[in-house]
Design a protein around this motif. Structure first.
Motif, mmCIF file in Angstrom:
data_model
loop_
_atom_site.group_PDB
_atom_site.id
_atom_site.type_symbol
_atom_site.label_atom_id
_atom_site.label_comp_id
_atom_site.label_asym_id
_atom_site.label_seq_id
_atom_site.Cartn_x
_atom_site.Cartn_y
_atom_site.Cartn_z
ATOM 1 N N THR A 100 0.890 -1.297 0.116
ATOM 2 C CA THR A 100 -0.181 -0.076 -0.275
ATOM 3 C C THR A 100 1.063 1.138 -0.128
ATOM 4 N N LYS A 101 1.450 1.214 1.537
ATOM 5 C CA LYS A 101 2.570 3.333 1.472
ATOM 6 C C LYS A 101 3.551 2.579 0.408
ATOM 7 N N TYR A 102 4.470 1.557 0.312
ATOM 8 C CA TYR A 102 5.395 1.108 0.354
ATOM 9 C C TYR A 102 4.868 -0.167 -1.980
ATOM 10 N N LYS A 103 6.197 -0.076 -2.399
ATOM 11 C CA LYS A 103 5.428 -1.462 -3.712
ATOM 12 C C LYS A 103 7.647 -2.435 -3.940
ATOM 13 N N GLU A 104 8.264 -1.241 -2.521
ATOM 14 C CA GLU A 104 9.593 -2.699 -2.180
ATOM 15 C C GLU A 104 9.916 -2.836 -1.065
ATOM 16 N N ILE A 105 10.438 -3.378 -1.435
ATOM 17 C CA ILE A 105 11.592 -4.511 -0.295
ATOM 18 C C ILE A 105 13.144 -3.954 -0.049
ATOM 19 N N ILE A 106 13.983 -3.707 0.717
ATOM 20 C CA ILE A 106 14.877 -4.366 0.507
ATOM 21 C C ILE A 106 15.528 -5.043 1.024
ATOM 22 N N VAL A 107 16.259 -6.201 0.675
ATOM 23 C CA VAL A 107 17.044 -6.926 1.331
ATOM 24 C C VAL A 107 18.496 -6.967 1.065
ATOM 25 N N MET A 108 19.145 -6.958 2.083
ATOM 26 C CA MET A 108 20.747 -6.623 2.087
ATOM 27 C C MET A 108 20.965 -8.546 2.954
ATOM 28 N N GLU A 109 22.121 -8.655 2.562
ATOM 29 C CA GLU A 109 23.186 -9.637 2.492
ATOM 30 C C GLU A 109 23.995 -9.622 4.032
ATOM 31 N N ASN A 110 24.484 -8.699 5.014
ATOM 32 C CA ASN A 110 25.015 -8.548 5.945
ATOM 33 C C ASN A 110 24.234 -7.552 6.851
ATOM 34 N N PRO A 111 24.388 -8.850 8.361
ATOM 35 C CA PRO A 111 22.980 -7.829 9.547
ATOM 36 C C PRO A 111 24.021 -6.038 10.214
ATOM 37 N N THR A 112 25.129 -6.699 9.700
ATOM 38 C CA THR A 112 25.345 -5.310 10.060
ATOM 39 C C THR A 112 24.802 -3.857 9.499
ATOM 40 N N LYS A 164 4.540 -12.652 -4.520
ATOM 41 C CA LYS A 164 3.576 -12.655 -4.460
ATOM 42 C C LYS A 164 1.986 -12.518 -4.498
ATOM 43 N N GLN A 165 2.898 -10.823 -3.560
ATOM 44 C CA GLN A 165 1.665 -9.757 -2.969
ATOM 45 C C GLN A 165 1.988 -8.910 -4.522
ATOM 46 N N GLY A 166 2.723 -8.939 -4.596
ATOM 47 C CA GLY A 166 3.280 -7.601 -6.162
ATOM 48 C C GLY A 166 4.176 -6.618 -5.196
ATOM 49 N N TYR A 167 5.219 -7.362 -4.249
ATOM 50 C CA TYR A 167 5.773 -6.006 -4.420
ATOM 51 C C TYR A 167 7.454 -6.672 -5.692
ATOM 52 N N LYS A 168 8.406 -5.720 -5.426
ATOM 53 C CA LYS A 168 9.453 -5.897 -6.357
ATOM 54 C C LYS A 168 10.441 -5.672 -5.147
ATOM 55 N N ILE A 169 11.729 -6.823 -5.104
ATOM 56 C CA ILE A 169 12.233 -6.640 -4.548
ATOM 57 C C ILE A 169 14.446 -5.827 -4.701
ATOM 58 N N CYS A 170 14.593 -5.302 -3.790
ATOM 59 C CA CYS A 170 15.371 -4.528 -4.577
ATOM 60 C C CYS A 170 17.074 -5.067 -3.632
ATOM 61 N N TYR A 171 17.698 -5.684 -3.628
ATOM 62 C CA TYR A 171 18.680 -6.219 -3.421
ATOM 63 C C TYR A 171 20.059 -5.865 -3.266
ATOM 64 N N SER A 172 20.396 -6.276 -2.220
ATOM 65 C CA SER A 172 21.936 -5.164 -1.642
ATOM 66 C C SER A 172 23.254 -6.643 -1.200
ATOM 67 N N GLY A 173 24.162 -6.056 -1.318
ATOM 68 C CA GLY A 173 25.505 -7.044 -1.464
ATOM 69 C C GLY A 173 27.007 -7.495 -1.034
ATOM 70 N N ASP A 174 27.745 -7.500 -0.796
ATOM 71 C CA ASP A 174 28.935 -7.800 -1.128
ATOM 72 C C ASP A 174 29.217 -7.349 -2.906
ATOM 73 N N ILE A 175 30.243 -6.807 -3.251
ATOM 74 C CA ILE A 175 30.467 -7.476 -4.783
ATOM 75 C C ILE A 175 31.691 -8.134 -4.648
ATOM 76 N N ASP A 176 31.539 -8.882 -4.634
ATOM 77 C CA ASP A 176 32.994 -10.261 -4.297
ATOM 78 C C ASP A 176 32.172 -11.661 -5.120
ATOM 79 N N PRO A 177 32.917 -11.989 -5.424
ATOM 80 C CA PRO A 177 32.155 -13.587 -5.990
ATOM 81 C C PRO A 177 31.589 -13.753 -5.486
ATOM 82 N N GLU A 178 31.618 -14.196 -4.305
ATOM 83 C CA GLU A 178 29.804 -15.325 -3.164
ATOM 84 C C GLU A 178 29.071 -13.851 -3.532
ATOM 85 N N GLY A 179 29.142 -12.751 -3.004
ATOM 86 C CA GLY A 179 28.436 -11.516 -3.642
ATOM 87 C C GLY A 179 27.378 -12.169 -4.997
ATOM 88 N N ILE A 180 28.310 -11.850 -5.576
ATOM 89 C CA ILE A 180 27.312 -11.258 -7.218
ATOM 90 C C ILE A 180 27.034 -13.317 -7.552
#
Length: 229
Positions: A85-97, A133-149
């Motif tokens: 409703t209010k936001y159409k996206e979610i932010i997904v991060m790799e690192n807990p910090t 499934k509910q219509g959100y778009k995922i925005c993914y952030s992570g390390d730029i290294d072989p594992e993150g890629i």
């Protein structure tokens, strides 16, 4: 080729793939320790009258501006998430910090956030599936290294146009490049990247042999959330 007769498809290549097949058939493996960290997930469950009602636990954690761990058992009891409703996206991060820092610094305290803790476990895939499934778009952030890629590539393969990247570009990489060297064996992992959006950055990493960590991109993530609608 080995066949999985439960779903008449190829046999799973990993424990996570096997667990996902079992989960689809209401069989839980490692249902308590397989967890995903999130914030502001609003879900609905069925009550004893077979009516859909809002999950009060999720509601209170969101109300108190607190993150929560959801395991496979918790997720199996959630029928569906609320539609955007209010936001159409979610932010997904790799690192807990990074996740906690973004949660503290962003001005939109009710924005949906998810942390995968590196490689995405089944619990994370299930939660992201619910969001998409509910219509959100995922925005993914992570390390730029072989594992993150590799993580980014797997998520792009699964969610396709429903997923975009934050920070997986040459400008961000060059700005945040560290002095940490990447071994040749790790660099070879980039040869199998499938996403066209990650080819350029993969080639750059193979040339420089250096990493760029997600921690250096916190400001851009916070800025992205500030501008999100």
């Amino acid at each position: 080729m080995l066949i999985c007769y439960i779903e008449e498809t190829r046999y799973p290549k990993s424990i996570e793939e096997l667990a996902e097949i079992y989960y689809k058939h209401n069989l839980l493996i490692d249902d308590v320790s397989n967890m995903i960290l999130c914030k502001n997930a609003i879900g609905f469950i069925k009550n004893e009258k077979n009516e859909y009602i809002e999950h009060q636990g999720l509601k209170e954690f969101a109300k108190n501006n607190e993150p929560i761990y959801l395991n496979l058992y918790n997720l199996s009891n959630i029928a569906y998430l609320a539609k955007p409703t209010k936001y159409k996206e979610i932010i997904v991060m790799e690192n807990p910090t990074v996740f906690m820092e973004v949660a503290e610094r962003c001005n939109k305290k009710d924005f949906p956030l998810v942390c995968t803790y590196g490689q995405v476990k089944l619990s994370g895939l299930i939660l992201l599936d619910m969001y998409v499934k509910q219509g959100y778009k995922i925005c993914y952030s992570g390390d730029i290294d072989p594992e993150g890629i590799q993580i980014a590539d797997k998520l792009k393969s699964r969610y396709k146009e429903n997923l975009k990247f934050i920070g997986f570009d040459l400008e961000t990489y060059n700005k945040n490049m560290s002095n940490v060297k990447i071994s040749e064996s790790r660099l070879k992992e980039l040869d199998n990247i499938q996403s066209s959006e990650l080819k350029e950055i993969s080639l750059k990493i193979q040339n420089t042999k250096k990493t760029s960590y997600e921690e250096e991109n916190i400001g851009n993530i916070v800025s992205y959330i500030t501008k999100a609608k």
